[in-house]
Design an enzyme around this catalytic site. Structure first.
Site, PDB file in Angstrom:
ATOM      1  N   LYS A 159      54.262  18.754  50.640  1.00 13.97           N
ATOM      2  CA  LYS A 159      53.998  17.467  49.985  1.00 13.97           C
ATOM      3  C   LYS A 159      54.930  17.277  48.781  1.00 13.97           C
ATOM      4  O   LYS A 159      55.618  18.215  48.361  1.00 13.97           O
ATOM      5  CB  LYS A 159      52.514  17.422  49.593  1.00 13.97           C
ATOM      6  CG  LYS A 159      51.563  17.418  50.812  1.00 13.97           C
ATOM      7  CD  LYS A 159      50.112  17.420  50.356  1.00 13.97           C
ATOM      8  CE  LYS A 159      49.144  17.325  51.535  1.00 13.97           C
ATOM      9  NZ  LYS A 159      47.724  17.338  51.077  1.00 13.97           N
ATOM     10  N   TYR A 187      47.131   9.267  57.492  1.00 13.00           N
ATOM     11  CA  TYR A 187      45.853   9.519  56.832  1.00 13.00           C
ATOM     12  C   TYR A 187      44.774   8.498  57.220  1.00 13.00           C
ATOM     13  O   TYR A 187      43.803   8.311  56.478  1.00 13.00           O
ATOM     14  CB  TYR A 187      46.045   9.567  55.312  1.00 13.00           C
ATOM     15  CG  TYR A 187      46.605  10.890  54.806  1.00 13.00           C
ATOM     16  CD1 TYR A 187      46.003  12.114  55.153  1.00 13.00           C
ATOM     17  CD2 TYR A 187      47.722  10.931  53.977  1.00 13.00           C
ATOM     18  CE1 TYR A 187      46.499  13.326  54.686  1.00 13.00           C
ATOM     19  CE2 TYR A 187      48.220  12.149  53.507  1.00 13.00           C
ATOM     20  CZ  TYR A 187      47.602  13.345  53.867  1.00 13.00           C
ATOM     21  OH  TYR A 187      48.088  14.539  53.399  1.00 13.00           O
ATOM     22  N   ASN A 202      47.721  19.492  46.215  1.00 11.53           N
ATOM     23  CA  ASN A 202      47.480  20.770  46.901  1.00 11.53           C
ATOM     24  C   ASN A 202      48.624  21.210  47.818  1.00 11.53           C
ATOM     25  O   ASN A 202      48.444  22.019  48.720  1.00 11.53           O
ATOM     26  CB  ASN A 202      46.129  20.756  47.619  1.00 11.53           C
ATOM     27  CG  ASN A 202      46.063  19.725  48.726  1.00 11.53           C
ATOM     28  OD1 ASN A 202      47.028  18.998  48.975  1.00 11.53           O
ATOM     29  ND2 ASN A 202      44.950  19.675  49.425  1.00 11.53           N
ATOM     30  N   HIS A 239      50.272  20.233  53.841  1.00 10.62           N
ATOM     31  CA  HIS A 239      49.422  19.695  54.894  1.00 10.62           C
ATOM     32  C   HIS A 239      49.619  20.504  56.165  1.00 10.62           C
ATOM     33  O   HIS A 239      50.739  20.909  56.479  1.00 10.62           O
ATOM     34  CB  HIS A 239      49.790  18.229  55.190  1.00 10.62           C
ATOM     35  CG  HIS A 239      49.154  17.699  56.447  1.00 10.62           C
ATOM     36  ND1 HIS A 239      47.881  17.164  56.445  1.00 10.62           N
ATOM     37  CD2 HIS A 239      49.585  17.677  57.739  1.00 10.62           C
ATOM     38  CE1 HIS A 239      47.570  16.824  57.705  1.00 10.62           C
ATOM     39  NE2 HIS A 239      48.583  17.122  58.507  1.00 10.62           N
ATOM     40  N   GLU A 265      50.123  13.872  65.120  1.00 11.85           N
ATOM     41  CA  GLU A 265      50.944  13.945  63.900  1.00 11.85           C
ATOM     42  C   GLU A 265      52.393  14.314  64.213  1.00 11.85           C
ATOM     43  O   GLU A 265      53.319  13.765  63.601  1.00 11.85           O
ATOM     44  CB  GLU A 265      50.335  14.955  62.921  1.00 11.85           C
ATOM     45  CG  GLU A 265      48.991  14.489  62.374  1.00 11.85           C
ATOM     46  CD  GLU A 265      48.322  15.487  61.442  1.00 11.85           C
ATOM     47  OE1 GLU A 265      47.322  15.115  60.805  1.00 11.85           O
ATOM     48  OE2 GLU A 265      48.790  16.652  61.359  1.00 11.85           O
TER      49      GLU A 265
HETATM   50  P1  IDP Z   1      43.205  19.052  54.379  1.00 17.75           P
HETATM   51  O1  IDP Z   1      44.549  18.625  53.816  1.00 17.75           O
HETATM   52  O2  IDP Z   1      42.840  20.441  53.909  1.00 17.75           O
HETATM   53  O3  IDP Z   1      43.092  18.888  55.860  1.00 17.75           O
HETATM   54  P2  IDP Z   1      41.520  16.686  54.150  1.00 17.75           P
HETATM   55  O4  IDP Z   1      40.046  16.708  53.921  1.00 17.75           O
HETATM   56  O5  IDP Z   1      42.012  16.294  55.498  1.00 17.75           O
HETATM   57  O6  IDP Z   1      42.098  18.111  53.706  1.00 17.75           O
HETATM   58  O7  IDP Z   1      42.135  15.712  53.068  1.00 17.75           O
HETATM   59  C1  IDP Z   1      43.475  15.284  53.162  1.00 17.75           C
HETATM   60  C2  IDP Z   1      44.121  15.364  51.810  1.00 17.75           C
HETATM   61  O8  IDP Z   1      43.499  14.412  50.961  1.00 17.75           O
HETATM   62  C3  IDP Z   1      43.949  16.688  51.065  1.00 17.75           C
HETATM   63  O9  IDP Z   1      44.887  17.672  51.448  1.00 17.75           O
HETATM   64  C4  IDP Z   1      44.161  16.254  49.635  1.00 17.75           C
HETATM   65  O10 IDP Z   1      45.569  16.072  49.366  1.00 17.75           O
HETATM   66  C5  IDP Z   1      43.499  14.903  49.623  1.00 17.75           C
HETATM   67  N1  IDP Z   1      42.112  14.979  49.188  1.00 17.75           N
HETATM   68  C6  IDP Z   1      41.030  15.398  49.884  1.00 17.75           C
HETATM   69  N2  IDP Z   1      39.912  15.337  49.165  1.00 17.75           N
HETATM   70  C7  IDP Z   1      40.287  14.856  47.955  1.00 17.75           C
HETATM   71  C8  IDP Z   1      39.575  14.560  46.750  1.00 17.75           C
HETATM   72  O11 IDP Z   1      38.356  14.742  46.635  1.00 17.75           O
HETATM   73  N3  IDP Z   1      40.329  14.077  45.710  1.00 17.75           N
HETATM   74  C9  IDP Z   1      41.670  13.868  45.798  1.00 17.75           C
HETATM   75  N4  IDP Z   1      42.369  14.136  46.905  1.00 17.75           N
HETATM   76  C10 IDP Z   1      41.696  14.617  47.974  1.00 17.75           C
HETATM   77 MG    MG Z   2      43.103  17.160  57.036  1.00 15.75          MG
END
Ligand code: IDP
Ligand code: MG
Length: 149
Positions: A9, A49, A112, A115, A126
């Site tokens: 990212k 997304y 984080n 992805h 994807e």
């Molecule tokens: P993942 O990336 O571990 O699969 P997902 O639940 O699919 O997690 O969420 C996609 C992305 O959305 C996360 O990697 C993160 O960047 C963002 N995200 C998820 N939950 C939150 C939140 O509570 N606050 C801000 N960003 C979030």
């Molecule tokens: Mg995800």
């Protein structure tokens, strides 16, 4: 063999962690079959997304993923989808296990770093979003027999 989509990212690219993140996955034994640096536009971010549309973090997530260049890669190996998810660690870095990418290099769920596709259906979708078929390379590695028993 399974293929999965990985995205370093914008925070990963800005922080100079492309090599570290891809390197960890590569060192684990996964094979790179596609990789490029690109800027994700709003339309692509919305498609990628789409499952999160309506969630409180959705707009911020689109801003984040479109905020700078990313490195997208397709990695291949037995169980690649789950291996990548495990090596990335939990979505929330504060809950991720030490030794995972998100635990070792990140603090905030909104930054984080990485992805990884979460299921075979998602991976297929994807990979198709980010790569044309002719951008993916099927190749043999001599080291494969030392990685897959
Ligand atoms: P993942 O990336 O571990 O699969 P997902 O639940 O699919 O997690 O969420 C996609 C992305 O959305 C996360 O990697 C993160 O960047 C963002 N995200 C998820 N939950 C939150 C939140 O509570 N606050 C801000 N960003 C979030
Ligand atoms: Mg995800």
């Amino acid at each position: 063999m399974e293929r999965t989509l990985v995205i370093v990212k914008p925070d990963g690219v800005q922080r100079g962690l492309v090599g570290t993140i891809i390197g960890r996955l590569e060192a684990r034994g996964l094979k790179i079959v596609g990789m490029k640096l690109m800027q994700i536009d709003r339309a692509l971010a919305e498609r990628h997304y789409a499952v999160h549309k309506g969630k409180p973090f959705y707009e911020g997530l689109l801003d984040y993923i479109t905020s700078g260049p990313v490195v997208v890669a397709v990695l291949e190996g037995p169980g690649a989808i789950e291996l990548v998810r495990q090596t990335m660690g939990a979505t929330r870095p504060s809950a991720a296990q030490p030794g995972t990418i998100r635990a070792d290099y990140a603090i905030d769920v909104g930054r984080n770093l990485v992805h990884g596709s979460d299921s075979p259906e998602t991976a297929r979708f994807e990979i198709g979003l980010f790569f044309r078929e002719d951008e993916l390379v099927s190749w043999q590695r001599d080291v494969d027999r030392w990685i897959y028993g």
